[in-house]
Write a protein that holds these residues in place. Structure first.
Motif, short mmCIF file in Angstrom:
data_model
loop_
_atom_site.label_atom_id
_atom_site.label_comp_id
_atom_site.label_asym_id
_atom_site.label_seq_id
_atom_site.Cartn_x
_atom_site.Cartn_y
_atom_site.Cartn_z
N LEU A 232 27.49 40.67 40.91
CA LEU A 232 28.29 41.08 42.07
C LEU A 232 28.31 39.98 43.12
CD1 LEU A 232 27.03 44.77 42.37
CD2 LEU A 232 29.09 43.93 41.23
N LEU A 233 29.45 39.80 43.76
CA LEU A 233 29.63 38.72 44.72
C LEU A 233 30.09 39.23 46.07
CD1 LEU A 233 31.49 36.04 42.54
CD2 LEU A 233 29.04 36.22 42.96
N GLY B 127 39.78 43.46 43.27
CA GLY B 127 38.99 43.05 42.12
C GLY B 127 39.50 43.68 40.84
N LYS B 128 39.46 42.94 39.74
CA LYS B 128 40.09 43.36 38.50
C LYS B 128 39.16 44.14 37.57
CE LYS B 128 43.65 43.09 35.62
NZ LYS B 128 44.93 43.75 35.90
N THR C 4 34.26 43.85 42.22
CA THR C 4 33.99 42.56 42.86
C THR C 4 32.87 41.77 42.19
OG1 THR C 4 32.52 43.61 44.48
CG2 THR C 4 34.83 43.37 45.09
N CYS C 5 32.82 41.79 40.88
CA CYS C 5 31.91 40.89 40.17
C CYS C 5 32.63 39.55 39.95
CB CYS C 5 31.47 41.50 38.85
SG CYS C 5 32.83 41.82 37.70
N LEU C 6 31.91 38.57 39.41
CA LEU C 6 32.51 37.26 39.16
C LEU C 6 33.75 37.37 38.29
CD1 LEU C 6 32.46 34.17 39.30
CD2 LEU C 6 30.80 34.16 37.43
N ALA D 51 42.36 38.16 37.15
CA ALA D 51 42.20 38.40 38.59
C ALA D 51 43.07 37.45 39.39
CB ALA D 51 40.73 38.25 38.99
N ILE D 52 43.15 36.21 38.95
CA ILE D 52 44.01 35.24 39.63
C ILE D 52 45.46 35.72 39.60
CG2 ILE D 52 44.92 32.89 39.56
CD1 ILE D 52 42.21 32.02 38.38
N GLU D 53 45.89 36.15 38.41
CA GLU D 53 47.28 36.61 38.26
C GLU D 53 47.56 37.86 39.09
OE1 GLU D 53 50.48 37.86 34.76
OE2 GLU D 53 48.43 37.30 34.22
N ALA D 54 46.62 38.81 39.09
CA ALA D 54 46.82 40.04 39.86
C ALA D 54 46.83 39.78 41.36
CB ALA D 54 45.72 41.05 39.50
N ARG D 55 45.99 38.87 41.81
CA ARG D 55 45.91 38.58 43.24
C ARG D 55 47.15 37.84 43.75
NH1 ARG D 55 41.59 35.82 43.03
NH2 ARG D 55 40.04 37.34 43.78
#
Length: 293
Positions: free
Chosen positions: A156-157, A167-168, A174-176, A184-188
């Motif tokens: 967790l971060l 977070g995906k 909200t883990c790494l 996660a990059i694409e969803a954000r």
């Protein structure tokens, strides 16, 4: 020796033939369909090549406890066709050779530790950041196992102050993996990472999360070197950003010669994407050694 290697991934299964020196003679890949479709093809491949041992580095979670009734099984994977599948047993029954078994990312860690950039180090970490986040940990010269195997991609971060994305990860958000893996990059940001190469803010946030995770790992495991692989790290500007974040977030707390030379401490893989297969060869050799002990 003729050694078989199986890098069992969620998308494809890479089968190869090599030897005890880490040399790879040939390879072939099969789509990861169902065990009933995919496994017989791989068994036939290895049978025809008369291998003396086999190393399997497999997607997970998997059971690595040799005292367990389900040792050698893929366990609670989201790939439903493979849930509770005895992958080691299937090959052992047909090939009747020693079989070494571990996680896919542990295989990569072992390949690098045996023939690559972490060779000669007692403590190192291999992290792959792509569709998911996997972590292989070598401590005191051995792959780290315990109750199961490291799932450090789910540490967790603390969120970036400007990150509004939830977070995906379906388990932890909200883990790494939930904050920094490719999905996660694409969803954000609404686009795949490859389409965002020139967006500085994307990679600064990504480096913040990876750097934070590395600081946690440095403080807990004290590795002598960290390898970062996977599709996300193919962005050429990522490595300097990650190193800078590690330096910033450690904030001078630890003073070692390794941390004074981050360019040689946090590095890319060194075996031209062969580290996983080479790790499988070493898994097979380790199994032979253990059987003969």
């Amino acid at each position: 020796m003729r050694i078989g290697a199986l890098e069992a991934g969620g998308t494809k299964m890479v089968c190869a033939i090599g030897n005890e020196n880490g040399e790879i003679f040939e390879r072939v890949s099969f789509p990861t369909e169902t065990p009933e479709i995919t496994v017989p093809k791989m068994i036939e491949y290895f049978k025809e090549r008369e291998i003396e041992a086999l190393g399997i580095a497999c997607f997970g979670p998997i059971d690595l406890n040799k005292k367990s009734d389900t040792y050698g099984y893929i366990t609670t994977t989201p790939k439903l066709a493979w849930v509770n599948y005895d992958i080691v047993g299937a090959f052992k029954k047909e090939l009747n050779v020693p079989i070494g078994f571990d996680t896919d990312v542990n295989g990569s860690a072992l390949g690098e530790a045996t023939w690559g950039v972490t060779q000669g180090l007692e403590n190192s970490i291999y992290i792959t950041i792509g569709t998911g986040v996997g972590m292989g940990i070598i401590t005191n010269g051995k792959l780290l196992h315990g109750m199961l195997h490291p799932e450090a991609g789910h540490m967790l971060l603390r969120k970036h102050p400007e990150d509004t994305y939830e977070g995906k990860c379906p388990y932890h958000k909200t883990c790494l993996e939930g904050l920094a893996a490719g999905p996660a990059i694409e969803a954000r940001w609404g686009k795949k990472g490859i389409e965002l190469a020139d967006k500085k803010e994307v990679w600064e946030m990504e480096a913040y999360y990876i750097g934070q995770a590395l600081v946690d790992l440095i403080c807990i495991l004290s590795p002598q070197r960290i390898i970062l692989g996977g599709g996300v790290m193919h962005q050429e500007h990522m490595m300097p950003l990650v190193r800078e974040e590690v330096k910033k977030q450690l904030n001078g707390y630890l003073k070692t010669k390794e941390l004074e030379d981050l360019e040689n401490y946090i590095v890319l893989p060194s075996l031209n994407d062969n580290q996983g297969i080479m790790g499988c060869l070493k898994l097979a050799l380790n199994e032979i050694e253990e059987m003969n002990a």
